[in-house]
Design a protein around this motif. Structure first.
Motif, PDB file in Angstrom:
ATOM      1  N   GLY A  57       0.800  -1.220   0.000  1.00 49.59           N
ATOM      2  CA  GLY A  57       0.000   0.000   0.000  1.00 49.59           C
ATOM      3  C   GLY A  57       0.830   1.266   0.000  1.00 49.59           C
ATOM      4  O   GLY A  57       0.454   2.265  -0.615  1.00 49.59           O
ATOM      5  N   ASN A  58       1.973   1.259   0.675  1.00 48.40           N
ATOM      6  CA  ASN A  58       2.823   2.440   0.692  1.00 48.40           C
ATOM      7  C   ASN A  58       3.341   2.745  -0.709  1.00 48.40           C
ATOM      8  O   ASN A  58       3.390   3.897  -1.137  1.00 48.40           O
ATOM      9  CB  ASN A  58       3.986   2.216   1.671  1.00 48.40           C
ATOM     10  CG  ASN A  58       4.653   3.499   2.115  1.00 48.40           C
ATOM     11  OD1 ASN A  58       5.810   3.717   1.819  1.00 48.40           O
ATOM     12  ND2 ASN A  58       3.940   4.360   2.825  1.00 48.40           N
ATOM     13  N   GLY A  59       3.706   1.699  -1.446  1.00 51.23           N
ATOM     14  CA  GLY A  59       4.121   1.886  -2.827  1.00 51.23           C
ATOM     15  C   GLY A  59       3.006   2.427  -3.693  1.00 51.23           C
ATOM     16  O   GLY A  59       3.240   3.258  -4.591  1.00 51.23           O
ATOM     17  N   GLY A  60       1.777   1.973  -3.403  1.00 46.11           N
ATOM     18  CA  GLY A  60       0.626   2.504  -4.139  1.00 46.11           C
ATOM     19  C   GLY A  60       0.446   3.989  -3.919  1.00 46.11           C
ATOM     20  O   GLY A  60       0.147   4.747  -4.860  1.00 46.11           O
ATOM     21  N   ASP A  61       0.643   4.432  -2.670  1.00 47.86           N
ATOM     22  CA  ASP A  61       0.592   5.877  -2.393  1.00 47.86           C
ATOM     23  C   ASP A  61       1.629   6.612  -3.238  1.00 47.86           C
ATOM     24  O   ASP A  61       1.369   7.685  -3.785  1.00 47.86           O
ATOM     25  CB  ASP A  61       0.868   6.143  -0.909  1.00 47.86           C
ATOM     26  CG  ASP A  61      -0.186   5.564   0.019  1.00 47.86           C
ATOM     27  OD1 ASP A  61      -1.303   5.283  -0.452  1.00 47.86           O
ATOM     28  OD2 ASP A  61       0.119   5.392   1.217  1.00 47.86           O
ATOM     29  N   GLY A  62       2.828   6.024  -3.342  1.00 46.90           N
ATOM     30  CA  GLY A  62       3.888   6.641  -4.127  1.00 46.90           C
ATOM     31  C   GLY A  62       3.533   6.740  -5.596  1.00 46.90           C
ATOM     32  O   GLY A  62       3.844   7.747  -6.258  1.00 46.90           O
ATOM     33  N   ILE A  63       2.866   5.733  -6.129  1.00 44.87           N
ATOM     34  CA  ILE A  63       2.472   5.756  -7.538  1.00 44.87           C
ATOM     35  C   ILE A  63       1.419   6.837  -7.783  1.00 44.87           C
ATOM     36  O   ILE A  63       1.460   7.553  -8.796  1.00 44.87           O
ATOM     37  CB  ILE A  63       1.964   4.362  -7.968  1.00 44.87           C
ATOM     38  CG1 ILE A  63       3.130   3.358  -7.935  1.00 44.87           C
ATOM     39  CG2 ILE A  63       1.343   4.410  -9.368  1.00 44.87           C
ATOM     40  CD1 ILE A  63       2.697   1.912  -8.012  1.00 44.87           C
ATOM     41  N   VAL A  64       0.491   6.989  -6.834  1.00 46.46           N
ATOM     42  CA  VAL A  64      -0.500   8.076  -6.948  1.00 46.46           C
ATOM     43  C   VAL A  64       0.204   9.435  -6.929  1.00 46.46           C
ATOM     44  O   VAL A  64      -0.135  10.337  -7.703  1.00 46.46           O
ATOM     45  CB  VAL A  64      -1.549   7.990  -5.814  1.00 46.46           C
ATOM     46  CG1 VAL A  64      -2.496   9.195  -5.869  1.00 46.46           C
ATOM     47  CG2 VAL A  64      -2.339   6.693  -5.911  1.00 46.46           C
ATOM     48  N   ILE A  65       1.177   9.585  -6.055  1.00 48.80           N
ATOM     49  CA  ILE A  65       1.947  10.839  -5.999  1.00 48.80           C
ATOM     50  C   ILE A  65       2.639  11.086  -7.341  1.00 48.80           C
ATOM     51  O   ILE A  65       2.626  12.215  -7.862  1.00 48.80           O
ATOM     52  CB  ILE A  65       2.985  10.783  -4.856  1.00 48.80           C
ATOM     53  CG1 ILE A  65       2.280  10.726  -3.501  1.00 48.80           C
ATOM     54  CG2 ILE A  65       3.918  11.994  -4.907  1.00 48.80           C
ATOM     55  CD1 ILE A  65       3.194  10.358  -2.341  1.00 48.80           C
ATOM     56  N   ALA A  66       3.221  10.044  -7.891  1.00 38.82           N
ATOM     57  CA  ALA A  66       3.912  10.179  -9.183  1.00 38.82           C
ATOM     58  C   ALA A  66       2.953  10.681 -10.259  1.00 38.82           C
ATOM     59  O   ALA A  66       3.286  11.591 -11.037  1.00 38.82           O
ATOM     60  CB  ALA A  66       4.524   8.841  -9.591  1.00 38.82           C
ATOM     61  N   ARG A  67       1.779  10.106 -10.332  1.00 35.37           N
ATOM     62  CA  ARG A  67       0.794  10.540 -11.342  1.00 35.37           C
ATOM     63  C   ARG A  67       0.419  11.998 -11.146  1.00 35.37           C
ATOM     64  O   ARG A  67       0.325  12.771 -12.100  1.00 35.37           O
ATOM     65  CB  ARG A  67      -0.456   9.661 -11.264  1.00 35.37           C
ATOM     66  CG  ARG A  67      -0.258   8.259 -11.823  1.00 35.37           C
ATOM     67  CD  ARG A  67      -1.459   7.362 -11.565  1.00 35.37           C
ATOM     68  NE  ARG A  67      -2.692   7.984 -12.008  1.00 35.37           N
ATOM     69  CZ  ARG A  67      -3.838   7.981 -11.311  1.00 35.37           C
ATOM     70  NH1 ARG A  67      -3.873   7.410 -10.114  1.00 35.37           N
ATOM     71  NH2 ARG A  67      -4.917   8.551 -11.793  1.00 35.37           N
ATOM     72  N   ASN A  68       0.205  12.397  -9.883  1.00 39.14           N
ATOM     73  CA  ASN A  68      -0.125  13.791  -9.584  1.00 39.14           C
ATOM     74  C   ASN A  68       0.973  14.732 -10.064  1.00 39.14           C
ATOM     75  O   ASN A  68       0.702  15.758 -10.693  1.00 39.14           O
ATOM     76  CB  ASN A  68      -0.322  13.971  -8.076  1.00 39.14           C
ATOM     77  CG  ASN A  68      -1.743  13.773  -7.610  1.00 39.14           C
ATOM     78  OD1 ASN A  68      -2.551  14.687  -7.668  1.00 39.14           O
ATOM     79  ND2 ASN A  68      -2.037  12.572  -7.140  1.00 39.14           N
ATOM     80  N   LEU A  69       2.215  14.394  -9.736  1.00 42.41           N
ATOM     81  CA  LEU A  69       3.322  15.266 -10.091  1.00 42.41           C
ATOM     82  C   LEU A  69       3.536  15.308 -11.603  1.00 42.41           C
ATOM     83  O   LEU A  69       3.839  16.369 -12.169  1.00 42.41           O
ATOM     84  CB  LEU A  69       4.601  14.802  -9.386  1.00 42.41           C
ATOM     85  CG  LEU A  69       4.607  14.897  -7.850  1.00 42.41           C
ATOM     86  CD1 LEU A  69       5.908  14.358  -7.270  1.00 42.41           C
ATOM     87  CD2 LEU A  69       4.370  16.326  -7.379  1.00 42.41           C
ATOM     88  N   LEU A  70       3.374  14.189 -12.271  1.00 46.77           N
ATOM     89  CA  LEU A  70       3.507  14.162 -13.725  1.00 46.77           C
ATOM     90  C   LEU A  70       2.436  15.016 -14.393  1.00 46.77           C
ATOM     91  O   LEU A  70       2.712  15.762 -15.337  1.00 46.77           O
ATOM     92  CB  LEU A  70       3.440  12.715 -14.229  1.00 46.77           C
ATOM     93  CG  LEU A  70       4.689  11.867 -13.934  1.00 46.77           C
ATOM     94  CD1 LEU A  70       4.384  10.389 -14.103  1.00 46.77           C
ATOM     95  CD2 LEU A  70       5.852  12.285 -14.838  1.00 46.77           C
TER      96      LEU A  70
END
Length: 521
Positions: A57-70
């Motif tokens: 789940g922590n990695g999933g949070d990171g992927i959501v952050i990545a999409r936001n920043l992109l």
């Protein structure tokens, strides 16, 4: 604010999803969005981000952050601990979203699992920030693998500012690192973005040195769960402290006799300043009258430094007699020394005392000479305010600060006392088995006399009618607020105990403002 353990945090997520009829993918989106909002406010597009994601789940949070920043136009590189085929459902969902929206970023992701020698290029023309989304609250140190350990080791040595999501990888919410000499694999974060409430480990120095500055992000977790789920561990912020505060109305027809009497006992040759600080703090904390019982050698000093207080001689160079005053609240110990005369005076006084009192400094050191016998003399609900060294002398060794707080909790229950275990996150342990960690204060308060000021504040609040537990919680928070006000205008290194007394008026106003108290014209 309740503090929950790892198991309760998982139940909190589940209760939120059940209560709102949403799936984990949605809650994960919420968490990642909240982190991304904070990051975008903190950093502009001149910064490049390396986001390190685990398979959970922590990695999933990171992927959501990545999409936001992109989407916001930031440059992002993703590093994965495992191939996406091993991701769990919600994390896989968000990886699929990212792959569709930003296929090039997904294709260029580094999969650490495939690297025999992990050498991630960290040279970039832009400033670089690492986002640690590797391990979350479910991490079990006994089950870490070579890839995870290698990633943590690499990132720990990267010498780049790091933002940890939920908690730094390698830490757990409920336990402290095993020691400073164990070559630990823990991310050193500049900031930790955690969700809704503090993790207990954040409030202890052994873990706090890895978290950097902690920011709590509200992601809408179930309020009903928070209310119904039991916990005996709390974090005391300004909102919680303000609930206890009972302000004095400017239209009160009372006189000084209505606001309590404090008797502060202490001082000895060369240590008169300690009891003077306590007296001045008590006066600033709103008590009606203050008596100082101190050796005659301190008479002139105390009359000059605390002219509003009344002096009563209690010996020549040391406290040798404690005079009982009716309907007064006693604070005993600052600067008192452990001379045999003072030992005898304290024991004799406790044998006749029935009302709760505050014991600090040398009073605690005297108790430590014969703990079982003297603790049995102390009236129920009294407040002890040891720093870690004094606590150790009283109750024995502990392997770390968390174990020491747990021991303080048990001793508070055993002896029906309030134990204020002082530190950067002071822990107030109460006879009902609760632990209250204070969130105000700063490193500048680690200075001589700071504890003497706290003794005066707590004793003054008790004298004004606050129950001992409330007096301890409110007093500790006020003390910390005063320190926080000082460092708004001066460096932490320059703070001295007198500054805390001078800043108490602003601390009280902060509490008043938090309660939205308005006086009629």
């Amino acid at each position: 604010m309740k503090i929950f353990n790892a198991g309760q945090i998982k139940k909190w997520d589940e209760a939120t999803m059940a209560g709102e009829n949403i799936v984990q993918t949605t809650l994960m989106q919420r968490a990642g969005d909240a982190c991304a909002r904070w990051i975008k406010k903190k950093f502009d597009q001149s910064v490049e981000f390396y986001i390190v994601c685990g398979k959970g789940g922590n990695g999933g949070d990171g992927i959501v952050i990545a999409r936001n920043l992109l989407h916001a136009g930031y440059q992002v590189k993703i590093i994965l601990s495992n191939p996406p085929a091993e991701f769990r459902k919600a994390t896989l969902d968000h990886w699929n979203y990212l792959s569709r929206e930003f296929p090039k970023t997904a294709e260029n992701a580094i999969v650490a699992f495939d690297k025999t020698d992990l050498l991630i290029p960290l040279k970039t023309p832009k400033p670089l920030v690492i986002i640690d989304a590797l391990l979350g609250t479910g991490y079990n140190p006994g089950k870490s693998n070579e890839v995870i350990n290698r990633l943590i080791k690499f990132l720990s040595n990267a010498d780049k500012p790091t933002i940890a999501i939920d908690l730094p990888s390698g830490l757990t919410p409920d336990h402290l690192p095993p020691g400073e000499d164990d070559n630990l694999n823990i991310i050193q974060a500049a900031y930790t973005l955690s969700f809704q409430a503090y993790k207990r480990s954040f409030l202890h120095p052994e873990s706090a040195k890895y978290t950097g500055k902690v920011h709590l992000l509200d992601i809408g977790l179930s309020a009903s769960f928070t209310q119904q789920e039991s916990s005996n561990i709390y974090a005391i912020d300004i909102k919680a402290a303000a609930q206890f505060y009972q302000p004095r109305s400017k239209h009160s027809f009372g006189h000084k006799g209505n606001f309590g009497t404090v008797v502060l006992v202490g001082g000895s040759y060369g240590k008169i300043g300690a009891i003077s600080l306590s007296a001045r703090a008590a006066l600033r904390a709103g008590v009606g009258k203050v008596f100082i019982q101190a050796p005659k050698c301190g008479y002139e000093i105390l009359q000059i430094n605390a002219p509003e207080a009344m002096f009563e001689p209690a010996g020549d160079s040391y406290v040798s007699d404690i005079d009982p005053i009716r309907k007064a609240t006693y604070g005993i110990g600052p600067g008192m020394d452990t001379h045999p005369e003072s030992v005898s005076a304290l024991k004799a006084f406790l044998k006749t005392r029935k009302d709760a009192l505050v014991l600090d400094a040398d009073a605690l050191n005297i108790i430590a000479t014969d703990p079982e016998a003297i603790l049995a003399l102390i009236p129920a609900s009294s407040i002890l305010t040891p720093h870690p060294g004094e606590f150790q002398r009283l109750f024995g060794n502990s392997k770390d600060s968390l174990e020491q707080v747990e021991l303080a909790k048990r001793k508070a229950q055993q002896w029906h006392l309030v134990i204020v275990l002082k530190g950067h996150r002071t822990a107030i342990c109460t006879p009902d088995g609760n632990i209250h960690y204070n969130l105000s204060g700063n490193a500048g308060m680690a200075t001589a006399g700071s504890g003497d000021v706290l003794t005066g504040i707590i004793t003054a609040l008790m004298a004004q009618g606050y129950p001992p537990t409330q007096a301890a919680i409110l007093g500790v928070h006020l003390h910390g607020l005063a320190g926080d006000y000082y460092i708004k205008k001066g460096a932490a290194e320059s703070l001295i105990a007198q500054d805390l007394i001078d800043c108490l008026p602003k601390a009280f106003l902060k509490l008043r403002d938090k309660r939205h108290i308005l006086f009629p014209a």
